[in-house]
Scaffold this motif. Structure first.
Motif, PDB file in Angstrom:
ATOM      1  N   ALA A 239       0.587  -1.696   0.064  1.00 46.04           N
ATOM      2  CA  ALA A 239       0.161  -0.064  -0.106  1.00 46.04           C
ATOM      3  C   ALA A 239       1.345   0.893  -0.271  1.00 46.04           C
ATOM      4  O   ALA A 239       1.975   1.025   0.916  1.00 46.04           O
ATOM      5  CB  ALA A 239      -1.158  -0.211   1.595  1.00 46.04           C
ATOM      6  N   MET A 240       0.447   2.545  -0.171  1.00 44.88           N
ATOM      7  CA  MET A 240       1.177   3.736  -0.765  1.00 44.88           C
ATOM      8  C   MET A 240       1.383   4.010   0.542  1.00 44.88           C
ATOM      9  O   MET A 240       2.850   4.412   1.000  1.00 44.88           O
ATOM     10  CB  MET A 240       0.679   4.684  -1.053  1.00 44.88           C
ATOM     11  N   GLY A 241       0.440   4.446   1.840  1.00 43.68           N
ATOM     12  CA  GLY A 241       0.823   4.496   3.154  1.00 43.68           C
ATOM     13  C   GLY A 241       2.169   3.641   3.410  1.00 43.68           C
ATOM     14  O   GLY A 241       2.886   4.299   4.288  1.00 43.68           O
ATOM     15  N   ASP A 242       1.920   1.919   3.475  1.00 47.23           N
ATOM     16  CA  ASP A 242       3.354   1.259   3.832  1.00 47.23           C
ATOM     17  C   ASP A 242       4.580   1.527   3.467  1.00 47.23           C
ATOM     18  O   ASP A 242       5.629   1.896   3.387  1.00 47.23           O
ATOM     19  CB  ASP A 242       3.297   0.007   3.583  1.00 47.23           C
ATOM     20  N   GLN A 243       4.675   2.649   2.175  1.00 46.34           N
ATOM     21  CA  GLN A 243       5.766   2.578   1.066  1.00 46.34           C
ATOM     22  C   GLN A 243       6.252   3.755   1.586  1.00 46.34           C
ATOM     23  O   GLN A 243       7.494   4.162   1.691  1.00 46.34           O
ATOM     24  CB  GLN A 243       5.514   2.817   0.276  1.00 46.34           C
ATOM     25  N   VAL A 244       5.655   4.938   1.926  1.00 43.11           N
ATOM     26  CA  VAL A 244       5.957   6.358   2.247  1.00 43.11           C
ATOM     27  C   VAL A 244       6.472   6.276   3.589  1.00 43.11           C
ATOM     28  O   VAL A 244       7.412   7.020   4.278  1.00 43.11           O
ATOM     29  CB  VAL A 244       5.565   7.399   2.158  1.00 43.11           C
ATOM     30  N   ALA A 245       5.626   5.600   4.436  1.00 42.95           N
ATOM     31  CA  ALA A 245       6.346   5.592   5.753  1.00 42.95           C
ATOM     32  C   ALA A 245       7.413   5.327   6.271  1.00 42.95           C
ATOM     33  O   ALA A 245       7.720   3.870   5.741  1.00 42.95           O
ATOM     34  CB  ALA A 245       5.363   4.169   6.533  1.00 42.95           C
ATOM     35  N   GLY A 246       7.867   6.325   7.499  1.00 44.66           N
ATOM     36  CA  GLY A 246       9.348   5.261   7.237  1.00 44.66           C
ATOM     37  C   GLY A 246       9.537   7.014   8.344  1.00 44.66           C
ATOM     38  O   GLY A 246       9.405   8.057   8.062  1.00 44.66           O
ATOM     39  N   THR A 247      11.462   6.477   8.428  1.00 42.26           N
ATOM     40  CA  THR A 247      12.276   8.339   8.622  1.00 42.26           C
ATOM     41  C   THR A 247      12.963   8.463   8.151  1.00 42.26           C
ATOM     42  O   THR A 247      13.551   7.523   7.166  1.00 42.26           O
ATOM     43  CB  THR A 247      12.582   8.035  10.717  1.00 42.26           C
ATOM     44  N   TYR A 248      12.806  10.000   7.338  1.00 36.25           N
ATOM     45  CA  TYR A 248      13.558  10.204   6.314  1.00 36.25           C
ATOM     46  C   TYR A 248      14.284  11.434   7.124  1.00 36.25           C
ATOM     47  O   TYR A 248      14.594  11.807   7.263  1.00 36.25           O
ATOM     48  CB  TYR A 248      13.164  10.750   5.730  1.00 36.25           C
ATOM     49  N   THR A 249      16.245  11.044   6.325  1.00 40.34           N
ATOM     50  CA  THR A 249      17.085  11.962   7.260  1.00 40.34           C
ATOM     51  C   THR A 249      17.094  13.248   6.196  1.00 40.34           C
ATOM     52  O   THR A 249      16.786  12.891   4.968  1.00 40.34           O
ATOM     53  CB  THR A 249      18.155  11.696   7.156  1.00 40.34           C
ATOM     54  N   LEU A 250      16.969  14.725   6.350  1.00 38.24           N
ATOM     55  CA  LEU A 250      16.892  15.614   6.105  1.00 38.24           C
ATOM     56  C   LEU A 250      18.207  16.542   5.158  1.00 38.24           C
ATOM     57  O   LEU A 250      19.536  15.668   5.470  1.00 38.24           O
ATOM     58  CB  LEU A 250      16.632  16.625   7.022  1.00 38.24           C
ATOM     59  N   THR A 251      17.956  16.404   3.566  1.00 40.93           N
ATOM     60  CA  THR A 251      19.215  16.981   3.060  1.00 40.93           C
ATOM     61  C   THR A 251      19.459  17.735   2.569  1.00 40.93           C
ATOM     62  O   THR A 251      20.547  18.019   2.261  1.00 40.93           O
ATOM     63  CB  THR A 251      19.212  15.259   1.653  1.00 40.93           C
ATOM     64  N   LYS A 252      18.235  18.679   2.734  1.00 40.08           N
ATOM     65  CA  LYS A 252      18.054  19.519   1.880  1.00 40.08           C
ATOM     66  C   LYS A 252      16.586  20.656   1.763  1.00 40.08           C
ATOM     67  O   LYS A 252      15.213  20.286   2.714  1.00 40.08           O
ATOM     68  CB  LYS A 252      18.523  19.707   0.368  1.00 40.08           C
ATOM     69  N   VAL A 253      16.920  22.012   2.257  1.00 37.27           N
ATOM     70  CA  VAL A 253      15.873  23.224   2.764  1.00 37.27           C
ATOM     71  C   VAL A 253      16.711  23.778   1.540  1.00 37.27           C
ATOM     72  O   VAL A 253      17.523  24.541   1.900  1.00 37.27           O
ATOM     73  CB  VAL A 253      15.781  23.316   4.382  1.00 37.27           C
ATOM     74  N   SER A 254      15.064  24.507   1.017  1.00 37.19           N
ATOM     75  CA  SER A 254      15.007  25.365  -0.118  1.00 37.19           C
ATOM     76  C   SER A 254      14.244  26.362  -0.169  1.00 37.19           C
ATOM     77  O   SER A 254      13.195  25.743   0.799  1.00 37.19           O
ATOM     78  CB  SER A 254      14.855  25.242  -1.264  1.00 37.19           C
ATOM     79  N   LEU A 255      14.510  28.103  -0.044  1.00 37.04           N
ATOM     80  CA  LEU A 255      13.140  28.602   0.173  1.00 37.04           C
ATOM     81  C   LEU A 255      13.543  29.387  -0.834  1.00 37.04           C
ATOM     82  O   LEU A 255      14.840  30.351  -0.671  1.00 37.04           O
ATOM     83  CB  LEU A 255      13.690  29.471   1.354  1.00 37.04           C
ATOM     84  N   GLY A 256      12.791  29.430  -1.939  1.00 32.94           N
ATOM     85  CA  GLY A 256      12.986  30.182  -3.062  1.00 32.94           C
ATOM     86  C   GLY A 256      13.999  29.900  -4.076  1.00 32.94           C
ATOM     87  O   GLY A 256      13.976  28.591  -4.237  1.00 32.94           O
ATOM     88  N   PRO A 257      15.093  30.442  -4.377  1.00 29.94           N
ATOM     89  CA  PRO A 257      16.336  29.836  -5.102  1.00 29.94           C
ATOM     90  C   PRO A 257      17.141  30.113  -4.247  1.00 29.94           C
ATOM     91  O   PRO A 257      18.355  29.114  -4.241  1.00 29.94           O
ATOM     92  CB  PRO A 257      16.364  31.133  -5.946  1.00 29.94           C
ATOM     93  N   LEU A 258      17.217  29.801  -2.953  1.00 28.67           N
ATOM     94  CA  LEU A 258      18.296  30.090  -1.667  1.00 28.67           C
ATOM     95  C   LEU A 258      18.000  28.528  -1.442  1.00 28.67           C
ATOM     96  O   LEU A 258      16.722  27.500  -0.991  1.00 28.67           O
ATOM     97  CB  LEU A 258      18.378  30.990  -0.652  1.00 28.67           C
ATOM     98  N   GLY A 259      19.264  27.503  -1.074  1.00 28.23           N
ATOM     99  CA  GLY A 259      18.704  26.065  -0.558  1.00 28.23           C
ATOM    100  C   GLY A 259      20.331  25.926   0.365  1.00 28.23           C
ATOM    101  O   GLY A 259      21.399  26.585   0.410  1.00 28.23           O
ATOM    102  N   ILE A 260      20.270  24.770   1.470  1.00 28.35           N
ATOM    103  CA  ILE A 260      20.912  24.745   2.593  1.00 28.35           C
ATOM    104  C   ILE A 260      20.694  23.477   2.317  1.00 28.35           C
ATOM    105  O   ILE A 260      20.115  22.452   2.869  1.00 28.35           O
ATOM    106  CB  ILE A 260      20.936  24.735   3.831  1.00 28.35           C
TER     107      ILE A 260
END
Length: 150
Positions: free
Chosen positions: A31-52
């Motif tokens: 099921a889609m809910g099972d596929q997406v469930a879990g913990t993800y490590t943050l790799t990038k945050v972007s605000l408009g054209p700026l990203g970290i």
């Protein structure tokens, strides 16, 4: 006396039946809910054209920033999300800021990606263990994109 053609034909049919019945059956897709469930490590945050890119160390303070996105299955086609930003200062003191991102409806795209919707607005995608969430910042009116990897 046995008829040789009958015996060999029977043997071929029997072997075909055994091969077909023993062949690996396709597993149903989770099921889609099972596929997406879990913990993800943050790799990038972007605000408009700026990203970290994360993890990130502030060169002026030495504070190390990281984060995680947690997705929980609510139903086969629904999930909830929260994001936690984690700061570690030079002395090793850890500060966490957790925010609930609410519930989303999941839909399978023609591309095979799983898309997340809030009402009729697409707010995220999941594919190949990578999650991307997007929304418009109410203050700056810029698009914010948060990316994490399982």
């Amino acid at each position: 006396m046995k008829h040789p053609r009958f015996s060999s034909a029977l043997l071929v049919i029997l072997m075909a039946f055994v091969i077909i019945s023993c062949s690996k059956k396709e597993e149903p897709e989770p099921a889609m809910g099972d596929q997406v469930a879990g913990t993800y490590t943050l790799t990038k945050v972007s605000l408009g054209p700026l990203g970290i890119d994360y993890p990130y160390t502030d060169p002026s303070t030495g504070v190390k920033s990281s984060g995680k996105i947690e997705i929980a299955k609510v139903a086969d086609d629904k999930a909830t999300a929260s994001i936690t930003f984690i700061d570690t200062d030079k002395a090793g003191k850890v500060t966490e800021d957790k925010t609930s991102l609410g519930e989303a409806t999941l839909k399978k795209a023609a591309t095979g990606e799983i898309e997340a919707y809030s009402g009729t607005t697409k707010i995220g995608t999941y594919s190949n263990s990578v999650l991307s969430l997007s929304f418009v910042d109410p203050d700056s009116k810029l698009l914010v994109t948060i990316t994490g990897k399982k």
